[in-house]
Write an enzyme that holds these catalytic residues in place. Structure first.
Site, mmCIF file in Angstrom:
data_model
loop_
_atom_site.group_PDB
_atom_site.id
_atom_site.type_symbol
_atom_site.label_atom_id
_atom_site.label_comp_id
_atom_site.label_asym_id
_atom_site.label_seq_id
_atom_site.Cartn_x
_atom_site.Cartn_y
_atom_site.Cartn_z
ATOM 1 N N ARG A 145 11.779 -46.615 49.521
ATOM 2 C CA ARG A 145 12.883 -47.316 48.853
ATOM 3 C C ARG A 145 14.080 -46.406 48.610
ATOM 4 N NH1 ARG A 145 11.832 -49.949 43.655
ATOM 5 N NH2 ARG A 145 10.599 -48.137 43.065
ATOM 6 N N TYR A 146 13.923 -45.108 48.839
ATOM 7 C CA TYR A 146 14.983 -44.121 48.630
ATOM 8 C C TYR A 146 15.088 -43.248 49.879
ATOM 9 C CZ TYR A 146 14.218 -45.389 43.734
ATOM 10 O OH TYR A 146 14.068 -46.073 42.551
ATOM 11 N N ARG A 149 12.556 -39.909 49.606
ATOM 12 C CA ARG A 149 11.178 -39.933 49.117
ATOM 13 C C ARG A 149 10.458 -41.186 49.587
ATOM 14 N NH1 ARG A 149 14.115 -40.979 43.537
ATOM 15 N NH2 ARG A 149 15.688 -40.161 44.939
ATOM 16 N N CYS A 158 -8.919 -48.019 40.748
ATOM 17 C CA CYS A 158 -8.552 -47.245 39.565
ATOM 18 C C CYS A 158 -9.787 -47.106 38.685
ATOM 19 C CB CYS A 158 -7.456 -47.939 38.751
ATOM 20 S SG CYS A 158 -5.857 -48.041 39.573
ATOM 21 N N CYS A 162 -5.491 -51.710 34.350
ATOM 22 C CA CYS A 162 -4.584 -52.023 33.241
ATOM 23 C C CYS A 162 -4.024 -53.427 33.438
ATOM 24 C CB CYS A 162 -3.445 -51.003 33.193
ATOM 25 S SG CYS A 162 -4.008 -49.290 33.057
ATOM 26 N N CYS A 165 -0.537 -54.030 35.294
ATOM 27 C CA CYS A 165 -0.406 -53.310 36.554
ATOM 28 C C CYS A 165 0.671 -53.904 37.465
ATOM 29 C CB CYS A 165 -1.745 -53.311 37.287
ATOM 30 S SG CYS A 165 -1.698 -52.437 38.859
ATOM 31 N N ARG A 167 0.937 -53.363 40.572
ATOM 32 C CA ARG A 167 0.350 -53.694 41.873
ATOM 33 C C ARG A 167 -0.886 -54.581 41.746
ATOM 34 N NH1 ARG A 167 1.402 -47.921 42.781
ATOM 35 N NH2 ARG A 167 3.565 -47.883 43.504
ATOM 36 N N ASP A 326 7.706 -53.808 34.438
ATOM 37 C CA ASP A 326 8.072 -54.612 35.599
ATOM 38 C C ASP A 326 7.665 -56.075 35.388
ATOM 39 O OD1 ASP A 326 8.986 -52.304 36.926
ATOM 40 O OD2 ASP A 326 6.954 -51.850 37.629
ATOM 41 N N ASP A 363 13.233 -50.372 36.690
ATOM 42 C CA ASP A 363 13.030 -50.398 38.134
ATOM 43 C C ASP A 363 13.395 -51.805 38.586
ATOM 44 O OD1 ASP A 363 12.378 -49.485 40.626
ATOM 45 O OD2 ASP A 363 10.425 -48.700 40.051
ATOM 46 N N LYS A 370 15.626 -47.562 40.755
ATOM 47 C CA LYS A 370 15.599 -47.348 39.313
ATOM 48 C C LYS A 370 17.022 -47.179 38.758
ATOM 49 C CE LYS A 370 11.036 -45.139 39.204
ATOM 50 N NZ LYS A 370 10.722 -45.195 40.632
#
Length: 407
Positions: A145-146, A149, A158, A162, A165, A167, A326, A363, A370
């Site tokens: 996205r950049y 990076r 995981c 959480c 999340c 994702r 998000d 974001d 961001k």
């Protein structure tokens, strides 16, 4: 009943020999306990709990498991039943479960890992893929996205799932860690695009797999000449601190510079075990940065955040971002208005040491990147003069220097 659920979990692992089960069995033995006093007997139960693979094998993964451990409210039980059938799966390590208040559904740890019926609700603005990662995938498992990076999604597993999340569309879908040969197109892309200098290894949690698998992946990234910095995005210092073993840090050290991006959200997570994990990383040359997600009813007050950030700094962990959550589908009950974060930053500014003050970040939806946001401190601006408002509420005029002669 607990023994029965553990047998079911073990059977599930056995049916996935190339995924989670293999990774659990492939790791080295746990670290030895501290030396015993003369005549003392080893505490086998405590030794087992220090073994991160034991923690993963005993992780709670069903509504019944959670209900027995925490006496769930009707809303929690309905959410857990739904999550089992059609939603982000349940997974809570015994360690992280031990931080939950059994009797208080408002417990800030419990609210992060126990589903609610509210997860079935969708509101305007909710997105399945809020960061546009699917649209920005440049090779299988690689998102860019950049310009400089890229994000490598190395696993869907995981230690704890959480409930906020980002994702949730992919985490826990059964794929497990991605084999290195399946990452070959991603590596080829990185080699063909030397402008990518920073790679974030994430998932899922890349440290929730075997040390051998993690090291081979990092070593392969180090073969890409243009990759200067590798960041490991992991929540295991929070949810599974036993994972940060001497074996792990020794195996990764040859591949420095490696940065660890972790994810403490509440002071209750600042336990002695988490402290040992963070200090082991820092002492072995891993800079540790923390990204806190702003969560409604969990950490959305200045006193909680100040205690968290000060505690992290004492461990030499840098509070890096305070992230506006998000807009993931089904998480509106955990999100705060953007104005809440701005107000909190204003309350912390000038009252918290600068090294403990993160940036408030949004974001932006759709993967547009961001954006730092915060209180407005510029009161007035005119040529050569700017009026600023300090954290004390005092307005101060700043005068620009005159232009150079002939300028």
């Amino acid at each position: 009943m607990r023994a029965s659920s553990e047998l079911v979990a073990a059977a599930r692992l056995a049916r996935r020999p190339d995924k989670e089960g293999a990774e659990v069995r492939a790791v080295a033995a746990p670290e030895p306990p501290a030396p015993l006093a003369a005549g003392a007997q080893p505490d086998r139960a405590a030794t087992r709990k220090r073994d991160w693979t034991w923690q993963l094998r005993r992780a709670l993964s069903s509504a019944d498991d959670l209900h027995r451990a925490l006496s769930l409210t009707p809303e929690e039980l309905a959410g857990a039943r739904r999550a089992e059938k059609a939603g982000l799966p349940i997974r809570v390590t015994p360690y992280y479960l031990s931080l939950c208040d059994k009797d208080d559904p408002a417990c800030p740890i419990r609210r992060q890992c126990v589903p609610l019926a509210d997860e079935a609700a969708e509101v305007p603005g909710d997105l399945v893929d809020p960061l546009g990662e699917v649209a920005h995938e440049v090779a299988p498992h690689l998102v860019q996205r950049y310009p400089d990076r890229a994000l490598l999604l190395a696993t869907d597993r995981c230690a704890v799932y959480c409930r906020f999340c980002t994702r949730s569309r992919m985490v826990g879908d059964g794929g497990g860690a991605v084999a290195l040969d399946r990452l070959a197109p991603a590596m080829a892309y990185l080699e063909a695009h030397p402008e990518v200098r920073d790679v974030i290894v994430s998932g899922g949690d890349p440290l929730a797999v075997s040390t051998d698998r993690v090291v081979r992946l990092i070593a392969r990234l180090r073969q890409v000449p243009s990759v200067e910095t590798i960041r490991i995005a992991t929540r295991v210092p929070v949810t599974l601190p036993q994972r940060i073993t001497t074996e792990l840090v020794r195996a990764l050290k040859p591949h420095h510079p490696l940065w660890v991006m972790t994810h403490f959200n509440h002071p209750k997570e600042l336990t002695p075990a988490a402290e040992r994990a963070c200090k082991r990383l820092v002492d072995n040359g891993f800079p540790v940065m923390n990204q806190t997600v702003l969560l409604r009813g969990i950490n959305d007050d200045a006193a909680t955040l100040a205690a968290l950030f000060r505690g992290l700094v004492r461990w030499r962990v840098r509070p890096y971002y305070l992230l506006q959550m998000d807009p993931v589908r089904g998480t509106a009950h955990l999100r705060t208005p953007l104005a809440t974060g701005v107000s909190l930053m204003e309350q912390l500014q000038g009252r918290l040491t600068g090294i403990a003050l993160p940036k408030l970040i949004v974001d932006t939806p759709g993967g547009m990147g961001k954006v730092p946001v915060g209180p407005e401190y510029i009161v007035d601006r005119r040529p050569g003069r700017t009026v600023l408002r300090t954290h004390r509420g005092v307005e101060v005029e700043y005068v620009d220097p005159p232009p150079p002669p002939g300028g």
